[in-house]
Design a protein around this motif. Structure first.
Motif, mmCIF file in Angstrom:
data_model
loop_
_atom_site.group_PDB
_atom_site.id
_atom_site.type_symbol
_atom_site.label_atom_id
_atom_site.label_comp_id
_atom_site.label_asym_id
_atom_site.label_seq_id
_atom_site.Cartn_x
_atom_site.Cartn_y
_atom_site.Cartn_z
ATOM 1 N N ARG A 159 3.623 1.156 -5.583
ATOM 2 C CA ARG A 159 2.379 0.764 -6.218
ATOM 3 C C ARG A 159 1.768 1.875 -7.057
ATOM 4 N NH1 ARG A 159 0.539 -4.115 -4.575
ATOM 5 N NH2 ARG A 159 1.397 -4.903 -2.657
ATOM 6 N N ARG A 160 2.469 2.981 -7.184
ATOM 7 C CA ARG A 160 1.877 4.087 -7.920
ATOM 8 C C ARG A 160 1.803 3.759 -9.405
ATOM 9 N NH1 ARG A 160 4.059 10.046 -8.443
ATOM 10 N NH2 ARG A 160 2.076 10.978 -9.015
ATOM 11 N N PHE A 161 2.911 3.202 -9.906
ATOM 12 C CA PHE A 161 2.936 2.798 -11.307
ATOM 13 C C PHE A 161 3.248 1.324 -11.380
ATOM 14 C CE2 PHE A 161 2.449 6.943 -12.687
ATOM 15 C CZ PHE A 161 3.345 7.774 -12.053
ATOM 16 N N PHE A 162 2.891 0.747 -12.509
ATOM 17 C CA PHE A 162 3.120 -0.672 -12.677
ATOM 18 C C PHE A 162 4.597 -0.929 -12.915
ATOM 19 C CE2 PHE A 162 2.127 -4.910 -13.444
ATOM 20 C CZ PHE A 162 2.842 -5.344 -14.531
ATOM 21 N N GLU A 163 5.113 -1.979 -12.310
ATOM 22 C CA GLU A 163 6.518 -2.339 -12.556
ATOM 23 C C GLU A 163 6.559 -3.733 -13.158
ATOM 24 O OE1 GLU A 163 8.552 -2.200 -8.862
ATOM 25 O OE2 GLU A 163 7.425 -3.840 -7.997
ATOM 26 N N ARG A 222 -4.288 -3.602 -11.328
ATOM 27 C CA ARG A 222 -3.015 -3.264 -11.947
ATOM 28 C C ARG A 222 -2.912 -1.748 -12.052
ATOM 29 N NH1 ARG A 222 0.034 -6.039 -16.840
ATOM 30 N NH2 ARG A 222 1.222 -4.252 -17.607
ATOM 31 N N PRO A 223 -1.859 -1.162 -11.515
ATOM 32 C CA PRO A 223 -1.737 0.293 -11.568
ATOM 33 C C PRO A 223 -1.384 0.753 -12.978
ATOM 34 C CG PRO A 223 0.099 -0.660 -10.360
ATOM 35 C CD PRO A 223 -0.770 -1.788 -10.762
ATOM 36 N N PRO A 224 -1.539 2.043 -13.280
ATOM 37 C CA PRO A 224 -1.243 2.522 -14.627
ATOM 38 C C PRO A 224 0.241 2.391 -14.948
ATOM 39 C CG PRO A 224 -1.695 4.344 -13.179
ATOM 40 C CD PRO A 224 -2.059 3.124 -12.430
ATOM 41 N N LYS A 225 0.541 2.480 -16.226
ATOM 42 C CA LYS A 225 1.921 2.276 -16.658
ATOM 43 C C LYS A 225 2.771 3.456 -16.201
ATOM 44 C CE LYS A 225 1.288 4.591 -20.996
ATOM 45 N NZ LYS A 225 1.131 4.520 -22.413
ATOM 46 N N LYS A 226 4.059 3.309 -16.337
ATOM 47 C CA LYS A 226 4.981 4.362 -15.903
ATOM 48 C C LYS A 226 4.755 5.600 -16.758
ATOM 49 C CE LYS A 226 8.657 3.079 -13.130
ATOM 50 N NZ LYS A 226 8.301 1.842 -12.568
#
Lengths: 183, 142
Positions: free
Chosen positions: A122-126, B131-135
């Motif tokens: 959940r750290r970055f969006f996938e 929504r988490p930040p982008k990669k």
């Protein structure tokens, strides 16, 4: 009437911050055939609650938790809701537990709960593509663990060896004894 | 003009009781927030009111060194030292977040001699919320 007294007892139990007594006490209540004794029982049970209650009753709680989800399906997750903060993993520390053993127990519980994996994910969006890849990887890992070696390949190996030997016999590896002009 | 009647306000009493010397707490909660870049150790009472805190940054580490387990160890040790004087014997530990400081802080707390009653992991888990930040593509470019 008995049901209402039981429910009121449950509500009174759920207020203070102790996880172990409620489940144990409910079970010993149920084992009692006479529910008229509930008021006196309630008082005696409340009296036994003290700040030192958890360590002694933990061992008895272990047996109680095995059948409590069947008896009280709505209380199955009561431990997570019991405290003010919902937690993922809880470990009750025994006295004189060596440091490494405690750490290992904590790490194992966390691994079982999958907390770190979830946090990393959940750290970055996938996006959809990444999600599919991750799910495929996890499924492959699970299948690998569940089915390490299927039985079929052994027979195939047998056949393959026989065929190989037959082929070698048929093959003509020897050089023909003929006078060659250039050798 | 009549003399104003002196009233002992409740506010004054509240301020007096919040002096650090008066409070002796035998039981408390140690919160450890272990992120990838830092570890923050906060010691509170059972209700959640903060007694003292310490972090890897306040212990003198800077930058990437704050995220190391050694920094977490010193932060935990620092936080507990200030509280052990106030006579805290039992404590619960609440660990939050992924990070290398989890195990190290726990080890330091165990070694400090405080009795632990529970160790809990309270990493917040969204039920598919924000929504988490982008990669992090920008990181690789540097």
């Amino acid at each position: 009437m008995a049901a209402s007294s039981l429910s009121s007892f449950l509500s009174s139990l759920l207020l203070p911050k102790r996880p172990s007594p409620p489940l144990v006490d409910i079970l010993c209540l149920l084992s009692q055939p006479h529910l008229r004794q509930t008021p006196s029982k309630r008082a005696s049970l409340l009296a036994t609650w003290g700040p030192s209650a958890p360590p002694s009753s933990f061992s008895s709680l272990h047996n109680a938790t095995d059948i409590s989800p069947i008896l009280f399906p709505s209380l199955a997750y009561s431990s997570t809701l019991f405290f003010k903060s919902a937690y993922n993993v809880q470990i009750i520390v025994n006295d004189n537990e060596p440091e490494e053993k405690l750490l290992n127990r904590f790490r194992k519980e966390v691994l079982k709960a999958g907390v770190l994996l979830e946090a990393k994910r959940r750290r970055f969006f996938e996006n959809k593509h990444e999600k599919k890849k991750r799910k495929a990887r996890e499924a492959a890992r699970k299948n690998r663990k569940r089915r390490p070696l299927p039985k079929a390949p052994k027979d195939i190996k047998h056949l393959a060896n026989k065929e190989r030997r037959g082929d070698e016999k048929d093959d003509n590896w020897d050089v023909p004894d003929v006078d060659l002009p250039y050798c | 003009m009549a003399k104003p009647i002196p009233r002992t306000s409740s506010r004054r009493n509240g301020r007096i009781s919040s002096r650090k010397n008066a409070r002796r707490i035998p039981k408390g909660v140690i919160h450890v927030q272990a992120s990838f870049n830092n570890t923050i150790v906060t010691v509170t009472d059972v209700r959640g009111r903060v007694i003292s805190w310490s972090s890897a940054g306040t212990c003198g580490f800077k930058g990437t060194r704050r995220g190391t387990p050694f920094a977490a160890q010193t932060a935990a040790g620092n936080a507990i030292r200030t509280v052990a004087d106030q006579g805290m014997q039992r404590a619960e530990v609440m660990i939050k977040g992924p990070g290398l400081g989890r195990d190290a802080a726990l080890r330091a707390i165990r070694r400090s001699g405080i009795l632990l009653s529970f160790i809990r992991d309270v990493t917040p888990m969204p039920h598919n919320g924000c929504r988490p930040p982008k990669k992090d593509v920008c990181k690789n470019k540097h």
